[in-house]
Design a protein around this motif. Structure first.
Motif, PDB file in Angstrom:
ATOM      1  N   ASN A  33       0.835  -1.210   0.000  1.00 46.32           N
ATOM      2  CA  ASN A  33       0.000   0.000   0.000  1.00 46.32           C
ATOM      3  C   ASN A  33       0.865   1.254   0.000  1.00 46.32           C
ATOM      4  N   ASP A  58       4.839   5.648   6.144  1.00 49.66           N
ATOM      5  CA  ASP A  58       5.303   6.040   4.808  1.00 49.66           C
ATOM      6  C   ASP A  58       5.102   7.523   4.581  1.00 49.66           C
ATOM      7  N   THR A  61       1.099   9.456  -0.520  1.00 51.23           N
ATOM      8  CA  THR A  61       0.042  10.451  -0.748  1.00 51.23           C
ATOM      9  C   THR A  61      -0.933  10.616   0.414  1.00 51.23           C
ATOM     10  N   GLY A  62      -1.018   9.633   1.306  1.00 50.20           N
ATOM     11  CA  GLY A  62      -1.981   9.728   2.397  1.00 50.20           C
ATOM     12  C   GLY A  62      -3.405   9.490   1.916  1.00 50.20           C
ATOM     13  N   ILE A  63      -4.341   9.447   2.859  1.00 49.83           N
ATOM     14  CA  ILE A  63      -5.753   9.206   2.513  1.00 49.83           C
ATOM     15  C   ILE A  63      -6.572  10.417   2.985  1.00 49.83           C
ATOM     16  N   ALA A  71     -11.767   3.104   3.467  1.00 50.47           N
ATOM     17  CA  ALA A  71     -10.599   2.270   3.160  1.00 50.47           C
ATOM     18  C   ALA A  71     -10.648   0.939   3.896  1.00 50.47           C
ATOM     19  N   ALA A  76     -13.171  -2.079  -0.971  1.00 47.02           N
ATOM     20  CA  ALA A  76     -13.072  -0.648  -1.262  1.00 47.02           C
ATOM     21  C   ALA A  76     -11.634  -0.376  -1.691  1.00 47.02           C
ATOM     22  N   SER A  78      -9.026   2.377  -4.281  1.00 43.86           N
ATOM     23  CA  SER A  78      -8.913   3.541  -5.160  1.00 43.86           C
ATOM     24  C   SER A  78      -8.152   3.149  -6.430  1.00 43.86           C
ATOM     25  N   LYS A  79      -7.796   1.844  -6.531  1.00 38.89           N
ATOM     26  CA  LYS A  79      -6.834   1.471  -7.573  1.00 38.89           C
ATOM     27  C   LYS A  79      -7.444   0.975  -8.882  1.00 38.89           C
ATOM     28  N   GLY A  93      -1.817  -3.296  -5.300  1.00 38.06           N
ATOM     29  CA  GLY A  93      -3.125  -3.664  -4.742  1.00 38.06           C
ATOM     30  C   GLY A  93      -4.216  -3.493  -5.776  1.00 38.06           C
ATOM     31  N   PHE A  94      -5.337  -4.145  -5.554  1.00 40.09           N
ATOM     32  CA  PHE A  94      -6.500  -3.946  -6.425  1.00 40.09           C
ATOM     33  C   PHE A  94      -7.735  -4.612  -5.849  1.00 40.09           C
ATOM     34  N   ARG A  95      -7.564  -5.441  -4.817  1.00 43.98           N
ATOM     35  CA  ARG A  95      -8.707  -6.208  -4.328  1.00 43.98           C
ATOM     36  C   ARG A  95      -9.469  -5.505  -3.216  1.00 43.98           C
ATOM     37  N   GLU A  97      -8.905  -5.573  -0.091  1.00 42.92           N
ATOM     38  CA  GLU A  97      -9.169  -6.541   0.973  1.00 42.92           C
ATOM     39  C   GLU A  97      -8.219  -6.437   2.147  1.00 42.92           C
ATOM     40  N   ALA A  98      -7.039  -5.845   1.926  1.00 47.89           N
ATOM     41  CA  ALA A  98      -6.007  -5.922   2.958  1.00 47.89           C
ATOM     42  C   ALA A  98      -6.425  -5.213   4.243  1.00 47.89           C
ATOM     43  N   LEU A  99      -6.786  -3.932   4.145  1.00 46.78           N
ATOM     44  CA  LEU A  99      -7.095  -3.197   5.371  1.00 46.78           C
ATOM     45  C   LEU A  99      -8.256  -3.838   6.144  1.00 46.78           C
ATOM     46  N   THR A 142       1.228   8.114   5.702  1.00 46.97           N
ATOM     47  CA  THR A 142       0.345   7.250   6.488  1.00 46.97           C
ATOM     48  C   THR A 142       1.147   6.413   7.475  1.00 46.97           C
TER      49      THR A 142
END
Ligand code: ADP
Ligand code: MG
Length: 570
Positions: A33, A58, A61-63, A71, A76, A78-79, A93-95, A97-99, A142
């Motif tokens: 991420n 990191d 860009t932050g959220i 998120a 959900a 943004s990718k 990422g693209f799924r 699902e991680a967070l 973040t």
């Protein structure tokens, strides 16, 4: 049981299991991420193997505050916005699902500030639910903190390895990303120590130095993209990276890394392509060190094979195989210092008929209290004695040819000496009389980031066998003494091999490895008296017929067999 739909909480935890298997998988997702957010500095901090704490910071860009809660909702992201986007995926990422998966199995806090926003957000989640949402000052970027991973899922906790092993896996993951992204500055902090710091210079070689150390880096060759002659952009497969000279080969595949469009992937076909390229350059059981970057049009790969996204499918496997193999092979062949060992065949090949390996007979074990005394006896009294042998000569600088009362014996000099050394070391260890060689000046020894905690936790066993080692830095050690047996040998190599094959009992592994490294090598010329001495010592061992790895030390051809072969008898 009747059929019923599971509660949302249960469903989330089941789904989370596919993404979050262990601390290292959390680290992988969060690092990805951060990379997707364009970070140039990423700090990974873990405590207690990542089970008590994982924190990733990191400067990406932050959220935006308005999207922070979203998120953590399942799917959900943004990718991508449609299936179409998967075809040309450029993010890790693209799924989406991680967070949510991480939040379902741990306590999570996030502090983030989007570029262009004046003030950041503090978000705290328990059981996947937001329990606090405040504003908090932060520069753009973040920080995600994950506490008490799997505390509510004892089955998962039980499945984890020791804290040092889990911490080692975290370090391995961070090391891989440091290799894939030389332009990003990675810092890894494990229980207050900093085993890895990559400079972020943009040069792969600098990352290799940070991860594997200078010694390995100096023996790596650059793979330049060899396939610029391909005409259509769609077909273009670029292969770049670094490959190790055969002399730094390892006994396992841990140092073979692949990145496809900067995504770290596991793929057996790719490993196979590289190993094929080393054909004839490595001995059996040796594996190369390499970092291979493959650039390929995103529509030629499918990364949506598994939720962990480390598996990948290529549209045209053969083309990728060929490109990788060719690029690596050319690099190896073009570099003149590469030794060619095509002639050296496997040392462990099966004996040809009519010779038969002598398999170690099964030793009858006495049950009951008497067995303890029996074990002690083994060290001094040969259990299966050898007949007296007369040395005739050396064959292929590897086998001792000897004559016994009942025929011909071929003895593998390395395996035989391994057996002798093994029993000697074992006996010395049992009686606390290991011969130690103090170094004139203490030497420093650096281990890879993922090995530091493993090394530190076994200094006791190492000391018992003669390695006087102190912790000197986060991944550096001071070696004051070594087992006397390794006096003229490369003891660093012995330590590395031990760290590479650390499963099982350390003392046992250490004794076997010492025996192997301290033993006469195949290829060493021996004179008559040396051969006689070797046979004499072998005769005195408890189990002369096999080496500590279980391979035979000798094969035997009886006089009867000889007579039969020459047609003297029927
Ligand atoms: P995915 O990465 O598949 O999109 P995640 O659950 O990992 O799904 O993250 C959800 C979303 O949260 C991302 O799409 C991204 O917009 C945002 N996000 C997560 N981590 C970061 C980060 N470190 N910096 C910026 N945005 C982030
Ligand atoms: Mg992600």
């Amino acid at each position: 049981m009747t059929i019923k739909v599971l509660e949302t909480k249960t469903v989330s935890r089941i789904a989370a299991g596919e993404v979050v298997e262990r601390p290292a998988s959390v680290v992988k997702e969060l690092v990805e991420n951060a990379l997707d957010a364009g970070a140039t500095q990423i700090t990974v901090e873990v405590k207690g193997g990542g089970i008590s704490l994982i924190r990733i910071t990191d400067n990406g860009t932050g959220i935006p505050d308005s999207e922070t809660e979203l998120a953590f909702e399942r799917h959900a992201t943004s990718k991508i916005s449609s299936l179409q986007d998967l075809q040309n995926l450029s993010s890790l990422g693209f799924r989406g699902e991680a967070l949510p998966s991480i939040a379902a199995v741990a306590q999570v806090q996030m502090i983030t500030c989007a570029r262009g926003e004046d003030v950041g957000t503090y978000l705290s989640l328990d059981d996947g639910k937001v329990v606090r949402h405040d504003s908090q000052a932060r520069s753009s970027g973040t920080t995600i903190t994950v506490n008490n991973l799997f505390r509510k899922i004892p089955a998962r906790l039980k499945f984890l390895k020791s804290e040092s092993a889990e911490g080692g896996r975290v370090a391995d993951i961070v090391s891989q990303y440091a290799l894939a992204y030389p332009e990003v500055r990675f810092t890894l902090n494990v229980d207050g120590k900093t085993p890895l710091r990559s400079p972020g210079s943009g040069k792969l070689m600098d990352s290799v130095i940070a991860v594997y150390g200078l010694e390995i880096a100096q023996n790596m060759l650059e793979v330049r993209n060899q396939n610029t002659d391909w005409n259509s952009a769609d077909d273009l497969i670029q292969v770049t990276g670094l490959v190790g000279l055969p002399k730094i080969a390892r006994s396992n595949r841990d140092r073979i890394s692949f990145f496809v469009n900067l995504r770290w992937v596991n793929n057996r076909m790719l490993s196979f392509a590289v190993e094929e390229a080393y054909h004839g350059l490595l001995m059996q059981g040796e594996h190369p060190v390499c970092v291979i970057n493959i650039r390929i049009s995103p529509n030629q790969v499918d990364v949506n094979v598994h939720p962990a996204k480390t598996e990948i499918k290529f549209q045209d496997e053969r083309a990728v195989f060929g490109a990788v193999q060719k690029a690596v092979r050319q690099t190896l062949v073009q570099s003149s210092p590469v030794p060619r060992v095509d002639e050296i065949k496997s040392r462990f090949g099966t004996p040809a008929a009519p010779f038969a390996a002598i398999h170690p007979p099964v030793i009858p074990q006495k049950a009951g209290p008497a067995s303890t005394a029996n074990i002690n006896e083994q060290a001094v009294t040969p259990l299966i004695s050898l007949p007296l042998l007369r040395v005739l000569g050396q064959l292929a600088r590897n086998y001792i040819v000897a004559e016994g009362p009942d025929g011909l014996y071929l003895i593998d000099q390395h395996a035989a000496h391994e057996r002798i050394q093994f029993e000697k070391i074992k006996e010395q260890w049992e009686s606390r009389k290991i011969e130690v060689q103090t170094l004139l000046e203490p030497a420093t020894f650096e281990v890879e980031p993922g090995r530091a905690s493993l090394m530190s936790s076994h200094l006791g066993e190492l000391a018992e066998l003669g390695f006087g080692i102190e912790i000197f830095g986060d991944r550096t050690y001071l070696v004051r003494s070594i087992p006397a047996l390794l006096r003229d040998k490369n003891w660093g190599e012995t330590l590395r091999e031990l760290l590479d094959n650390s499963a099982g009992n350390w003392t046992d592994n250490l004794i076997v490895t010492l025996a192997c490294h301290g033993a006469i090598r195949a290829g060493q010329v021996l004179n008559d008296s040396e051969m006689r001495e070797l046979i004499k010592q072998l005769e005195q061992t408890a189990l002369p017929h096999s080496c500590p790895h279980g391979r035979p030390t000798m094969i035997h051809m009886t006089l009867q067999q000889l007579e039969k072969e020459f047609g003297r008898t029927q």
